[in-house]
Design a protein around this motif. Structure first.
Motif, PDB file in Angstrom:
ATOM      1  N   ASP A 145       4.594   4.850   6.953  1.00 37.71           N
ATOM      2  CA  ASP A 145       4.463   4.985   8.403  1.00 37.71           C
ATOM      3  C   ASP A 145       3.014   4.969   8.875  1.00 37.71           C
ATOM      4  O   ASP A 145       2.724   5.249  10.042  1.00 37.71           O
ATOM      5  CB  ASP A 145       5.153   6.265   8.880  1.00 37.71           C
ATOM      6  CG  ASP A 145       4.509   7.535   8.318  1.00 37.71           C
ATOM      7  OD1 ASP A 145       3.542   7.420   7.532  1.00 37.71           O
ATOM      8  OD2 ASP A 145       4.977   8.637   8.648  1.00 37.71           O
ATOM      9  N   GLY A 146       2.074   4.640   7.974  1.00 32.99           N
ATOM     10  CA  GLY A 146       0.669   4.560   8.372  1.00 32.99           C
ATOM     11  C   GLY A 146      -0.075   5.870   8.303  1.00 32.99           C
ATOM     12  O   GLY A 146      -1.172   5.983   8.852  1.00 32.99           O
ATOM     13  N   THR A 147       0.486   6.871   7.634  1.00 34.35           N
ATOM     14  CA  THR A 147      -0.197   8.141   7.436  1.00 34.35           C
ATOM     15  C   THR A 147      -0.441   8.340   5.950  1.00 34.35           C
ATOM     16  O   THR A 147       0.084   7.611   5.104  1.00 34.35           O
ATOM     17  CB  THR A 147       0.616   9.327   7.979  1.00 34.35           C
ATOM     18  OG1 THR A 147       1.845   9.420   7.242  1.00 34.35           O
ATOM     19  CG2 THR A 147       0.928   9.123   9.456  1.00 34.35           C
ATOM     20  N   GLY A 148      -1.251   9.341   5.621  1.00 37.40           N
ATOM     21  CA  GLY A 148      -1.518   9.635   4.222  1.00 37.40           C
ATOM     22  C   GLY A 148      -2.304  10.905   4.071  1.00 37.40           C
ATOM     23  O   GLY A 148      -2.741  11.526   5.061  1.00 37.40           O
ATOM     24  N   VAL A 149      -2.507  11.309   2.819  1.00 41.14           N
ATOM     25  CA  VAL A 149      -3.246  12.526   2.533  1.00 41.14           C
ATOM     26  C   VAL A 149      -3.989  12.360   1.214  1.00 41.14           C
ATOM     27  O   VAL A 149      -3.517  11.683   0.289  1.00 41.14           O
ATOM     28  CB  VAL A 149      -2.297  13.749   2.467  1.00 41.14           C
ATOM     29  CG1 VAL A 149      -1.310  13.612   1.310  1.00 41.14           C
ATOM     30  CG2 VAL A 149      -3.076  15.043   2.366  1.00 41.14           C
ATOM     31  N   SER A 150      -5.188  12.931   1.137  1.00 42.15           N
ATOM     32  CA  SER A 150      -5.938  12.965  -0.111  1.00 42.15           C
ATOM     33  C   SER A 150      -5.372  14.067  -0.993  1.00 42.15           C
ATOM     34  O   SER A 150      -5.341  15.241  -0.600  1.00 42.15           O
ATOM     35  CB  SER A 150      -7.423  13.221   0.160  1.00 42.15           C
ATOM     36  OG  SER A 150      -8.101  13.536  -1.045  1.00 42.15           O
ATOM     37  N   VAL A 151      -4.913  13.701  -2.184  1.00 40.22           N
ATOM     38  CA  VAL A 151      -4.349  14.684  -3.103  1.00 40.22           C
ATOM     39  C   VAL A 151      -5.416  15.680  -3.543  1.00 40.22           C
ATOM     40  O   VAL A 151      -5.126  16.856  -3.787  1.00 40.22           O
ATOM     41  CB  VAL A 151      -3.731  13.973  -4.323  1.00 40.22           C
ATOM     42  CG1 VAL A 151      -3.231  14.986  -5.349  1.00 40.22           C
ATOM     43  CG2 VAL A 151      -2.605  13.049  -3.883  1.00 40.22           C
ATOM     44  N   ASP A 152      -6.664  15.244  -3.618  1.00 39.27           N
ATOM     45  CA  ASP A 152      -7.730  16.092  -4.140  1.00 39.27           C
ATOM     46  C   ASP A 152      -8.280  17.071  -3.111  1.00 39.27           C
ATOM     47  O   ASP A 152      -8.583  18.220  -3.435  1.00 39.27           O
ATOM     48  CB  ASP A 152      -8.866  15.217  -4.682  1.00 39.27           C
ATOM     49  CG  ASP A 152      -8.397  14.332  -5.820  1.00 39.27           C
ATOM     50  OD1 ASP A 152      -7.935  14.877  -6.836  1.00 39.27           O
ATOM     51  OD2 ASP A 152      -8.465  13.096  -5.677  1.00 39.27           O
TER      52      ASP A 152
ATOM     53  N   LEU B 257       0.786  -1.229   0.000  1.00 40.98           N
ATOM     54  CA  LEU B 257       0.000   0.000   0.000  1.00 40.98           C
ATOM     55  C   LEU B 257       0.821   1.284   0.000  1.00 40.98           C
ATOM     56  O   LEU B 257       0.257   2.354   0.194  1.00 40.98           O
ATOM     57  CB  LEU B 257      -0.961   0.010   1.202  1.00 40.98           C
ATOM     58  CG  LEU B 257      -2.235  -0.806   1.005  1.00 40.98           C
ATOM     59  CD1 LEU B 257      -3.061  -0.833   2.281  1.00 40.98           C
ATOM     60  CD2 LEU B 257      -3.069  -0.253  -0.141  1.00 40.98           C
ATOM     61  N   SER B 258       2.090   1.212  -0.196  1.00 43.68           N
ATOM     62  CA  SER B 258       2.855   2.452  -0.303  1.00 43.68           C
ATOM     63  C   SER B 258       2.687   3.004  -1.710  1.00 43.68           C
ATOM     64  O   SER B 258       2.731   2.267  -2.698  1.00 43.68           O
ATOM     65  CB  SER B 258       4.334   2.193  -0.013  1.00 43.68           C
ATOM     66  OG  SER B 258       4.866   1.262  -0.931  1.00 43.68           O
ATOM     67  N   GLY B 259       2.455   4.301  -1.820  1.00 46.23           N
ATOM     68  CA  GLY B 259       2.247   4.924  -3.123  1.00 46.23           C
ATOM     69  C   GLY B 259       0.840   5.443  -3.285  1.00 46.23           C
ATOM     70  O   GLY B 259       0.142   5.731  -2.308  1.00 46.23           O
ATOM     71  N   MET B 260       0.409   5.551  -4.532  1.00 53.75           N
ATOM     72  CA  MET B 260      -0.868   6.201  -4.845  1.00 53.75           C
ATOM     73  C   MET B 260      -1.942   5.163  -5.161  1.00 53.75           C
ATOM     74  O   MET B 260      -1.748   4.263  -5.980  1.00 53.75           O
ATOM     75  CB  MET B 260      -0.687   7.138  -6.036  1.00 53.75           C
ATOM     76  CG  MET B 260       0.259   8.295  -5.783  1.00 53.75           C
ATOM     77  SD  MET B 260      -0.442   9.537  -4.671  1.00 53.75           S
ATOM     78  CE  MET B 260      -1.724  10.204  -5.728  1.00 53.75           C
ATOM     79  N   LEU B 261      -3.073   5.322  -4.491  1.00 53.70           N
ATOM     80  CA  LEU B 261      -4.231   4.473  -4.704  1.00 53.70           C
ATOM     81  C   LEU B 261      -5.452   5.362  -4.858  1.00 53.70           C
ATOM     82  O   LEU B 261      -5.630   6.319  -4.101  1.00 53.70           O
ATOM     83  CB  LEU B 261      -4.420   3.514  -3.518  1.00 53.70           C
ATOM     84  CG  LEU B 261      -5.583   2.511  -3.586  1.00 53.70           C
ATOM     85  CD1 LEU B 261      -5.305   1.461  -4.655  1.00 53.70           C
ATOM     86  CD2 LEU B 261      -5.779   1.835  -2.232  1.00 53.70           C
TER      87      LEU B 261
ATOM     88  N   GLU C  20     -11.266   9.569  -4.957  1.00 48.08           N
ATOM     89  CA  GLU C  20     -10.116  10.426  -4.692  1.00 48.08           C
ATOM     90  C   GLU C  20      -8.799   9.682  -4.863  1.00 48.08           C
ATOM     91  O   GLU C  20      -8.727   8.457  -4.747  1.00 48.08           O
ATOM     92  CB  GLU C  20     -10.198  10.978  -3.267  1.00 48.08           C
ATOM     93  CG  GLU C  20     -11.445  11.817  -3.003  1.00 48.08           C
ATOM     94  CD  GLU C  20     -11.444  12.427  -1.618  1.00 48.08           C
ATOM     95  OE1 GLU C  20     -10.340  12.721  -1.101  1.00 48.08           O
ATOM     96  OE2 GLU C  20     -12.526  12.588  -1.034  1.00 48.08           O
ATOM     97  N   ARG C  21      -7.747  10.471  -5.102  1.00 47.80           N
ATOM     98  CA  ARG C  21      -6.382   9.948  -5.167  1.00 47.80           C
ATOM     99  C   ARG C  21      -5.745  10.095  -3.782  1.00 47.80           C
ATOM    100  O   ARG C  21      -5.632  11.210  -3.264  1.00 47.80           O
ATOM    101  CB  ARG C  21      -5.576  10.712  -6.218  1.00 47.80           C
ATOM    102  CG  ARG C  21      -6.039  10.464  -7.653  1.00 47.80           C
ATOM    103  CD  ARG C  21      -5.389  11.438  -8.613  1.00 47.80           C
ATOM    104  NE  ARG C  21      -5.875  12.806  -8.406  1.00 47.80           N
ATOM    105  CZ  ARG C  21      -5.151  13.894  -8.618  1.00 47.80           C
ATOM    106  NH1 ARG C  21      -3.882  13.804  -9.002  1.00 47.80           N
ATOM    107  NH2 ARG C  21      -5.666  15.096  -8.439  1.00 47.80           N
ATOM    108  N   LEU C  22      -5.349   8.969  -3.202  1.00 44.85           N
ATOM    109  CA  LEU C  22      -4.785   8.964  -1.863  1.00 44.85           C
ATOM    110  C   LEU C  22      -3.312   8.570  -1.917  1.00 44.85           C
ATOM    111  O   LEU C  22      -2.938   7.610  -2.610  1.00 44.85           O
ATOM    112  CB  LEU C  22      -5.536   7.988  -0.957  1.00 44.85           C
ATOM    113  CG  LEU C  22      -7.048   8.216  -0.794  1.00 44.85           C
ATOM    114  CD1 LEU C  22      -7.600   7.222   0.213  1.00 44.85           C
ATOM    115  CD2 LEU C  22      -7.346   9.641  -0.370  1.00 44.85           C
TER     116      LEU C  22
END
Length: 799
Positions: free
Chosen positions: A536-543, A509-513, A529-531
């Motif tokens: 490290d278990g964090t992420g952000v919505s690109v949109d 799951l590392s990278g863009m989904l 959305e592009r996530l």
């Protein structure tokens, strides 16, 4: 010189010199005796173990000076101790019991040699599966039945009552995902076949397998039929017209080749229509039972007939000429026969079912519902409207559901279409300018009759009672309301499990989904959305720039945002595309939404350029996002009509919609053509200007002169390119798309279509004229349509 010769010479010289009878007599030493060697230790040689072999050697007139072992046959071994009386070696894996032999040579202290050959066998480790069940068909009594998996087979004779039992010994290296085939062995071309999805599926239908050096299981020859029946509390195996129909359709969907493993068969099962299974089973039943109807000339067996659409259509048409109702009557009989559609019991109901429609090859289901059957007789139905509660029980082999708390939907209909309204009330509503009235729709009950059971999917015939209630309308002359119930029938595909491959994995799951994220303000409560996932278990919505934390537990992905937590369960997988079921809970743990959708990994190395962004005047990008259902296709031909066609028009409109781009940065958003295939003319739509932006990942389509108050742009659409793959028709473009509008040239822009998933395939503009499938209707399709099924379709997203 040999010591025996030396002794004789010395003795001779003494006699000559002395010439006396009183001297010692001549001493002649005996010849050296060869050593002897025998096998001292004969341990059983078992694959994937360490084995030893030993010999015992002796020499009556001396001693043993050496040993030498030589392998004569069998797989090459790395032998230890080849110069001793005992050797050892690691035994390799074998698929079958494998002969092996050695030659052992020993020499004594005088150099005399003796040898012995040792013959042995490397025995494989195997599992003994006891299979028991029923062959449904009187003609097979006393005939042979064969079960096979990989290269292992076993045969037995079918009992007079149709029952059978046999021991299938399977090498332990055969993967648990390998298919098991059980088939009658008649030579007439009339045979029945059952394809079990995997060895692992035998856990419910066999005595618990025993892994041992050599299989030690229950011997079917010493076990009575009654004892066998007592052993099987779960379903027994049924080799029948239905299992043969399912097997034949699986072959037809896989280019005539048996699937290799459970994952392949699960994918194929998701593409099959239960109607086709029942019709094919009816054909098998007719051929088994009829004295006057036989296989057509040139068709070798039942499986070949069902696997060939053209041959099957011709057969159905021939039967209909003699008896127009025969096949439909036999289809009813298939459903009613408990030997062909085994009644459901509590042990055979999946705790969770994901209901969807048959899926076209290379596509994934994009919508559906989730049934949960709890052991206490309660359950839940989750769909796009929310979560409804019900009570359930099994009555005469059917699942009966009574809804106790439903999430209602709304519909808007004309008063004249409501049969329970009096003509006086209809006239009063029209006079008050009520041209549509609001109707509350809720489920009352459902009855589920199982048709087939497969590895990952069961199919059910579902009878649904729905209640409709007109929201009260207050008029000067009084209040008008109405309530009625209607009954509808449909066939459901119910996925009851997912394979281990169909799970989220943290390491991947590392990278863009890209996937559907809950958004209370959006039209469908979800935005595609592009996530960006960090390790490290964090992420952000690109949109939307919203941060989240993520984790994976038992294959379920969990995203925790500030105001809610959303979980994703994979229902099905094709490549790096996932069909998902999602639940959304607020911070108080309350369920606030459920969604079905698609998740896909975003490729890093794709972009729009002059080679892939220009379609040219003869081609265009045709949307296929809503054509994921199997009935949208005629094999690999996309159907022009959405739903049924009367030959002269599409009753529910056509699927013709897409974008054309030319080299001068102009184009067309196509959505209309005159006529019907193969005579479509005058393709038309909205004129466009297009450009590439955002580091070549986005293509923008401006609608020319789309403002009513000025020659300006008041609508445009953007595609963010996710990836490009081979589709059914041509190159398939996966995009995240969004559509913007403003009311006039001076207004603010707003999102008319929120972020959503779409996919387009590059095809000829004249594609639909290249097929006449929309005009022609086969006898096979007529029978299916007349059988009484009505598909419960899902609302297509507006384009």
């Amino acid at each position: 010189m040999d010591k025996k010769i030396i002794t004789l010479l010395v003795a001779g010289s003494f006699l000559t010199a002395c010439n006396s009878s009183d001297d010692d007599p001549v001493v002649v030493e005996p010849e050296n005796q060869a050593p002897t060697v025998v096998v001292a230790e004969t341990n059983t040689i078992v694959e994937k173990n360490t084995a030893t072999l030993a010999v015992s050697a002796s020499d009556s007139d001396g001693s043993i000076a050496s040993y030498s072992w030589e392998q004569l046959s069998g797989p090459t071994l790395a032998i230890s101790g080849a110069d001793t009386n005992t050797i050892s070696f690691d035994v390799p894996s074998v698929a079958v019991d494998t002969p092996i032999s050695f030659k052992v040579t020993v020499a004594d202290n005088d150099g005399e040699k003796a040898s012995i050959n040792i013959e042995s066998t490397i025995e494989r480790i195997e599992t003994d599966y006891l299979l028991a069940g029923q062959v449904v068909g009187d003609m097979f009594m006393g005939k042979e039945l064969e079960a096979s998996v990989a290269s292992d087979t076993a045969t037995t004779t079918i009992n007079d009552d149709g029952s059978f039992s046999l021991n299938l010994l399977v090498d332990d290296d055969v993967p648990s995902t390998k298919l098991v085939k059980i088939a009658t062995q008649e030579t007439s071309g009339i045979n029945l076949t059952l394809l079990l999805p995997a060895l692992s599926a035998l856990g419910d239908t066999t005595v618990a397998p025993v892994r041992s050096v050599k299989a030690i299981g229950i011997n079917s020859t010493s076990t009575s039929v009654k004892q066998l029946a007592d052993l099987f509390d779960a379903e027994s195996l049924s080799v029948s017209a239905v299992s043969t129909a399912l097997y034949s359709l699986i072959l037809a969907s896989n280019e005539g080749v048996e699937p290799d493993n459970m994952n392949e068969i699960e994918l194929i099962e998701s593409q099959l229509n239960p109607q086709d299974i029942v019709l094919s089973a009816a054909v098998v039943k007719i051929l088994l039972e009829s004295d006057s109807i036989a296989l057509p000339d040139g068709v070798d067996d039942i499986i070949d007939l069902i696997s060939d659409d053209e041959a099957l259509d011709s057969f159905v048409a021939t039967v209909a000429e003699t008896d127009p109702d025969l096949i439909e009557n036999e289809m009813d009989a298939v459903i009613a026969d408990p030997n062909l559609t085994p009644p459901v019991d509590s042990s055979s109901i999946a705790e969770v079912y994901y209901q969807t429609e048959p899926v076209a090859p290379t596509f994934l289901a994009r919508s559906g519902s989730r049934y949960q059957f709890d052991a206490d007789g309660t359950g839940k139905l989750a769909d796009s409207y929310g979560v409804s509660e019900f009570d359930w029980e099994i009555i005469e082999g059917d699942i009966q559901i009574l809804y106790t708390n439903t999430v209602n939907s709304l519909s808007y209909v004309s008063p004249g279409s409501i049969d329970v309204l009096s003509q006086e009330d209809i006239d009063r509503l029209y006079a008050a300018e009520y041209y549509q009235v609001e109707v509350i729709v809720s489920k009352v009950s459902q009855n589920l009759t199982r048709l087939t059971t497969g590895s990952a999917l069961d199919s059910y015939f579902v009878d649904t009672v729905t209640r409709y209630e007109v929201t009260p309308i207050m008029l000067e002359s009084g209040t008008i309301t109405a309530m009625w119930e209607s009954e509808g029938e449909a066939d459901y595909l119910m996925r009851k499990s997912t394979s281990e491959e169909a799970q989220f994995k943290s390491a991947e799951l590392s990278g863009m989904l890209a996937l559907g994220v809950y958004n209370a303000e959006s039209r469908h409560n979800v935005l595609f959305e592009r996530l960006d996932f960090e390790t490290d278990g964090t992420g952000v919505s690109v949109d939307n720039q919203l941060s989240y934390t993520w984790s994976v537990t038992d294959g379920v992905l969990s995203l925790t945002f500030e105001d809610f937590t959303q979980t994703f369960t994979i229902i099905d997988v094709v490549g790096e595309d996932y069909s998902t079921y999602s639940e959304v809970k607020n911070n108080a743990g309350e369920l606030i939404a459920v969604t079905f959708g698609v998740a896909t990994f975003i490729a890093e190395d794709v972009s729009f350029d002059e080679t892939n962004s220009i379609t040219g005047a003869d081609r265009y990008w045709q949307t296929t996002v809503n054509q994921w259902t199997a009935d949208s296709w005629d094999e690999e031909r996309l159907r022009y009509c959405s739903g049924e066609s009367n030959g002269s028009s599409c009753e529910n409109g056509s699927v013709f919609f897409g974008f054309q781009t030319l080299s001068d940065n102009t184009g067309t958003r196509y959505n209309y053509a005159e006529g019907m295939p193969p005579s479509l003319i005058n393709y038309s739509g909205n004129p466009l200007n297009w450009s590439i932006t955002s580091n070549n990942r986005v293509i923008k389509f401006d609608h020319v002169n789309s403002c009513f108050d000025a020659e300006a742009i008041c609508r445009y659409r953007e595609w963010y390119l996710l990836k490009v793959e081979d589709g059914i028709l041509g190159k398939r473009y996966y995009v995240q798309e969004v559509d913007y509008r403003r009311n006039d040239s001076q207004s603010e822009w707003y999102r008319f279509i929120d972020f959503r998933f779409n996919q387009y395939e590059l095809i000829d503009l004249d594609y639909f004229n290249q097929s006449t499938s929309e005009v022609q209707s086969s006898e096979l399709q007529r029978v299916i349509n007349n059988f009484g099924y009505t598909h419960l379709g899902f609302n297509a997203l507006f384009q």
